[in-house]
Design an enzyme around this catalytic site. Structure first.
Site, short mmCIF file in Angstrom:
data_model
loop_
_atom_site.label_atom_id
_atom_site.label_comp_id
_atom_site.label_asym_id
_atom_site.label_seq_id
_atom_site.Cartn_x
_atom_site.Cartn_y
_atom_site.Cartn_z
N CYS A 146 0.82 -1.22 0.00
CA CYS A 146 0.00 0.00 0.00
C CYS A 146 0.85 1.27 0.00
CB CYS A 146 -0.96 -0.05 1.17
SG CYS A 146 -2.39 1.00 0.93
N ARG A 206 -12.33 6.26 -0.65
CA ARG A 206 -11.39 5.23 -0.17
C ARG A 206 -11.90 3.88 -0.62
NH1 ARG A 206 -7.48 7.03 2.84
NH2 ARG A 206 -6.63 4.97 3.20
N HIS A 253 -3.31 -5.60 2.42
CA HIS A 253 -2.96 -5.72 3.84
C HIS A 253 -3.52 -7.05 4.34
CE1 HIS A 253 -1.75 -1.52 4.45
NE2 HIS A 253 -2.81 -1.14 3.78
N1 GLN Z 1 -2.02 6.88 2.42
C1 GLN Z 1 -2.12 5.99 1.26
C2 GLN Z 1 -3.53 5.96 0.65
O1 GLN Z 1 -4.48 6.32 1.31
C3 GLN Z 1 -1.72 4.57 1.68
C4 GLN Z 1 -2.68 3.98 2.72
C5 GLN Z 1 -2.20 2.64 3.25
O2 GLN Z 1 -1.00 2.36 3.33
N2 GLN Z 1 -3.18 1.80 3.68
O3 GLN Z 1 -3.67 5.52 -0.50
#
Ligand code: GLN
Length: 247
Positions: A99, A133, A198
């Protein structure tokens, strides 16, 4: 092809900036790599790299995910080591980025607010923050390992696009992946792998963990070394429980 039994093997693993990039327990990936080596009698030299530390030569590097703020701090530090890490990539070192860490292995990450974060371009990808998101389970199909599925959990606003010789790691069958449009998930070039999964990723995808360890052994010893089998009953059960699962 040699099998790893009493071959007195060693690999060196570096965990990049875990104090800043360790979202959703991404350290579980490092624990998995270390245990799956130790269970086979492979010695692991482990190095935790924090802000200000020198980065020596290693066989395998891991960098986890994080919020935009932490990414900004790590991006500055990583950029100082760009030439070093590009050279190590070209010498066959294995990288796994999750990520936010994945985004920084690319050319840049443009967050919704604030300056563009320069990446170290180990992967020819770029990321721009989207308005929404992507949060949820992911199942993706890859042709790099058997079984051909990778499972995990995504939580990112970044939309990542691949260019040049960088190939998709997998194609989503459940979830959004790189950008929610082209069905790709993750990326790889040479032995550098990035993914939005993740979970943490490797405990539930032991076949991919072993794939990375074998690449790291090949980098160190210059030959194919097949890992001995482990009893992955529990890991396989966890993997199968997630395949195809949206919620
Ligand atoms: N900050 C980055 C995004 O929102 C990565 C987030 C993360 O590592 N889960 O895409």
């Amino acid at each position: 092809m040699q099998f790893v039994k009493d071959m007195n093997l060693k690999i060196s693993i570096a965990h990049l900036y875990p104090k800043l990039l360790n979202l959703y327990g991404d350290i579980g990936n490092v624990i998995t790599l270390r245990k799956r080596c130790e269970w086979r009698g492979i010695n692991v030299e482990f190095d935790e790299i924090n802000i200000g530390d020198d980065i020596k030569e290693h066989d395998l590097f891991f960098i986890g995910g994080g919020q935009d703020k932490q990414q900004a701090e790590v991006a500055q530090e990583l950029f100082k080591n760009k030439e070093n890490l590009l050279t190590q990539r070209d010498n066959g070192a294995v990288f796994l980025g999750i990520c936010g860490g994945y985004q920084l292995l690319g050319r840049y990450y443009q967050p919704n607010c604030g300056d563009r974060l320069q990446g170290i371009a180990l992967l020819d990808v770029y990321t721009v923050a989207g308005k929404n998101r992507f949060i949820g389970n992911v199942t993706a199909k890859t042709n790099l390992v058997v079984p051909e599925t990778l499972v995990g959990f995504e939580n990112h606003s970044g939309l990542t696009y691949l260019e040049g010789d960088t190939r998709p790691l997998a194609f989503v069958t459940v979830g959004n992946g790189n950008n929610g449009k082209d069905k790709t998930e993750g990326a790889y070039y040479k032995n550098v792998f990035g993914t939005y999964l993740h979970g943490s990723l490797l405990p539930k995808n032991p076949h991919f963990a072993d794939y990375l360890i074998e690449l790291a052994l090949k980098k160190r010893y210059g030959k194919d070394i097949k890992l001995s089998m482990l009893d992955d009953t529990i890991e396989t059960c966890a993997h199968k429980a997630l395949v195809g699962k949206a919620y």
